[in-house]
Design a protein around this motif. Structure first.
Motif, PDB file in Angstrom:
ATOM      1  N   THR A 154      -5.538  -1.272  -0.422  1.00 36.83           N
ATOM      2  CA  THR A 154      -4.767  -1.817  -1.542  1.00 36.83           C
ATOM      3  C   THR A 154      -5.580  -2.182  -2.788  1.00 36.83           C
ATOM      4  OG1 THR A 154      -3.198  -1.927   0.010  1.00 36.83           O
ATOM      5  CG2 THR A 154      -2.602  -3.118  -2.187  1.00 36.83           C
ATOM      6  N   ALA A 155      -6.663  -3.138  -2.579  1.00 38.08           N
ATOM      7  CA  ALA A 155      -7.446  -3.950  -3.331  1.00 38.08           C
ATOM      8  C   ALA A 155      -8.087  -2.829  -4.141  1.00 38.08           C
ATOM      9  CB  ALA A 155      -8.455  -4.842  -2.936  1.00 38.08           C
TER      10      ALA A 155
ATOM     11  N   LEU B 299       0.903  -1.111   0.037  1.00 39.26           N
ATOM     12  CA  LEU B 299      -0.141   0.192   0.002  1.00 39.26           C
ATOM     13  C   LEU B 299       0.853   1.184  -0.176  1.00 39.26           C
ATOM     14  CD1 LEU B 299      -2.729   1.453  -0.023  1.00 39.26           C
ATOM     15  CD2 LEU B 299      -2.624   1.178   2.686  1.00 39.26           C
ATOM     16  N   LYS B 300       1.814   1.180   0.876  1.00 44.32           N
ATOM     17  CA  LYS B 300       2.905   2.431   0.856  1.00 44.32           C
ATOM     18  C   LYS B 300       3.234   2.595  -0.520  1.00 44.32           C
ATOM     19  CE  LYS B 300       6.175   3.536   3.527  1.00 44.32           C
ATOM     20  NZ  LYS B 300       7.422   3.658   4.189  1.00 44.32           N
TER      21      LYS B 300
ATOM     22  N   LEU C 139       3.971   7.456   6.172  1.00 45.38           N
ATOM     23  CA  LEU C 139       3.434   6.377   7.309  1.00 45.38           C
ATOM     24  C   LEU C 139       1.919   6.539   7.137  1.00 45.38           C
ATOM     25  CD1 LEU C 139       3.694   5.625  10.139  1.00 45.38           C
ATOM     26  CD2 LEU C 139       3.316   7.920  11.051  1.00 45.38           C
ATOM     27  N   ILE C 140       1.646   5.326   7.045  1.00 48.47           N
ATOM     28  CA  ILE C 140       0.163   4.831   7.129  1.00 48.47           C
ATOM     29  C   ILE C 140      -0.424   5.167   8.471  1.00 48.47           C
ATOM     30  CG2 ILE C 140      -1.606   3.157   6.274  1.00 48.47           C
ATOM     31  CD1 ILE C 140       0.055   4.073   4.133  1.00 48.47           C
ATOM     32  N   THR C 141      -1.639   5.847   8.546  1.00 50.87           N
ATOM     33  CA  THR C 141      -2.355   6.077   9.875  1.00 50.87           C
ATOM     34  C   THR C 141      -3.870   5.542   9.690  1.00 50.87           C
ATOM     35  OG1 THR C 141      -3.060   8.382   8.940  1.00 50.87           O
ATOM     36  CG2 THR C 141      -0.949   7.997  10.236  1.00 50.87           C
ATOM     37  N   SER C 142      -4.360   5.450  10.685  1.00 48.53           N
ATOM     38  CA  SER C 142      -5.895   5.142  10.761  1.00 48.53           C
ATOM     39  C   SER C 142      -6.787   6.270  10.482  1.00 48.53           C
ATOM     40  CB  SER C 142      -6.155   4.426  11.905  1.00 48.53           C
ATOM     41  OG  SER C 142      -5.583   3.170  12.296  1.00 48.53           O
TER      42      SER C 142
END
Length: 477
Positions: free
Chosen positions: A359-360, A158-159, A180-183
């Protein structure tokens, strides 16, 4: 009420201040309510008038009350979420991460699931507009395999996709940067504030801004300073004055389709802001969660103008809804490393499943087609909204928008109070009045995307009824 414990060792003025704050939080005193005169309060508390004056001055500085000669002392009507607490109240607040929400919002939420309610308050696309993607079936063995691709900064596939997407579609710089992935974007903003600011620090933003609707700032002891806007964006002269006098340590901006006003900052103003912040070495948080909801080609981002000065915040939640609660921070690599470590210490890691879904969706073969269809529908709904507002143009003004979710309507006549906005709740028209985002009470945020063709007539009729009721008390100059 209006009594204190003389045996308490705390200073009398602090006891009075704490009691009045508690009365406001518990709803005993409502926004706009008038407090007794100083002399009467002094008699009730059995203290000197100077003690009452000091307590009231403290409450003014903390944002809980307003004082105006000729009209007395009243509970403040705006910026509920950014009001500050006394130092001795912070400890008790830590058991709950948020202050009690604004009473208007509490009443509004009770109506959200009511039949015949028109919800133009919620900051999401309606369910029927959220793109529908088919997600591949996944076995537990595959989940365990994908879990190995989790990095402290997020799910690596995903990154990488996001970095490529931001570079290709947004023209964002990625050299020397990391993601940085976050919620969700809000978690990213809170993470930045907790890492970059100390208790008592000053942070600046546009006025109005959705940050003023978030109550966490008081619990963190962060002072949020609002800087006025004009048609081109934040006022740089006022911003520089605040930097010099308040020692601002962080600037938060929402330059594209700003929440709540829907404004887009001009390119000239973007360059002025960047130059000013570079002069004072002031970091900028650029919140660009509405970027992919633009009707026209987006202007260069602040991040592209000053890669090392700007921390870029993005999100998928505005397109895919809160189900896929995924956001990101794009910043210099050293900062991302520190933020990832802090995120882990706070035990706020982002779950794998939302990242797999994101990602999908992003790699789906029909992603671009669905994105185009969404923008066409939003443009259509925006045009419909402006059409139904035409008969109300004598009472409500607004500026056309270039994208995003919101219109910002402003009342053209007499000064409105919170009591006037209760009419919207009585008519089951749920909106976000200006006092949630600012100290002013004359405007309202409308999420036009939540108005289907079938609902347009109902919205128009309801707003016309409310307008007529407000006009009855108008005193035109």
């Amino acid at each position: 009420m209006w009594q204190i414990n003389k045996q308490d060792k705390k200073p009398l003025y602090q006891q009075i201040t704490s009691q009045i704050i508690q009365a406001i939080q518990q709803g005993q005193l409502m926004p706009g309510d008038k407090l007794p005169p100083e002399r009467q309060l002094a008699q009730s508390y059995e203290v000197n008038r100077s003690t009452v004056v000091r307590a009231l001055e403290e409450l003014v500085s903390l944002g809980w009350i307003t004082r105006k000669q000729g009209s007395g002392t009243r509970v403040a009507q705006g910026r509920w979420g950014s009001r500050q607490l006394l130092m001795n109240q912070w400890r008790s607040l830590l058991s709950s991460p948020f202050l009690k929400e604004d009473p208007y919002v509490s009443e509004l939420k009770q109506k959200q699931n009511t039949v015949d309610t028109l919800d133009l308050y919620t900051g999401d696309l309606p369910a029927e507009l959220i793109p529908d993607f088919e997600f591949p079936a996944i076995t537990w063995e595959q989940v365990l395999y994908e879990e190995k691709k989790i990095h402290p900064t997020g799910y690596l596939p995903l990154k990488q996709h996001l970095l490529n997407h931001l570079a290709r579609e947004f023209a964002l710089p990625t050299k020397g940067q990391d993601l940085l992935i976050t919620s969700g974007s809000t978690q990213g903003i809170f993470l930045l504030i907790q890492v970059l600011l100390d208790t008592g620090s000053y942070m600046a933003t546009e006025d109005p801004s959705f940050l003023f609707a978030l109550p966490l700032f008081a619990s963190l002891g962060i002072h949020l300073i609002g800087i006025k806007q004009d048609d081109e964006g934040i006022d740089c002269q006022e911003l520089e004055h605040a930097i010099q006098t308040k020692k601002i340590k962080l600037l938060y901006l929402n330059p594209n389709y700003q929440n709540p006003t829907g404004r887009t900052m001009s390119l000239v103003r973007r360059k002025e802001v960047v130059a000013l912040c570079e002069k004072y070495h002031l970091p900028i948080i650029e919140d660009d969660v509405f970027h992919e909801l633009g009707f026209t080609e987006a202007l260069p981002s602040l991040k592209s103008l000053a890669p090392d000065q700007v921390i870029y915040v993005g999100s998928l939640s505005k397109i895919f809804g809160s189900t896929i609660k995924i956001g990101w921070l794009l910043a210099p690599q050293t900062l991302i490393t520190s933020l990832a470590s802090a995120k882990k210490r706070m035990e706020s890691e982002t779950d794998l499943f939302p990242q797999l879904l994101a990602t999908a969706a992003l790699t789906s073969t029909n992603y671009e087609q669905k994105q185009t269809q969404l923008l066409e529908e939003l443009r259509h709904r925006s045009q419909n909204f402006e059409h139904v507002m035409m008969p109300l143009a004598a009472d409500w003004s607004y500026a056309p928008i270039q994208g995003g979710l919101y219109y910002w309507l402003t009342w053209r006549h007499q000064t409105l109070t919170r009591k006037d906005w209760q009419l919207f709740l009585e008519e089951n028209l749920l909106t976000a009045p200006a006092f949630l985002f600012s100290n002013e009470t004359m405007s309202v945020r409308i999420n036009y995307t939540r108005l289907s063709t079938a609902q347009l007539a109902l919205f128009q009729q309801t707003l016309m009824r409310i307008t007529e009721r407000i006009r009855k008390d108008a005193v035109y100059e």
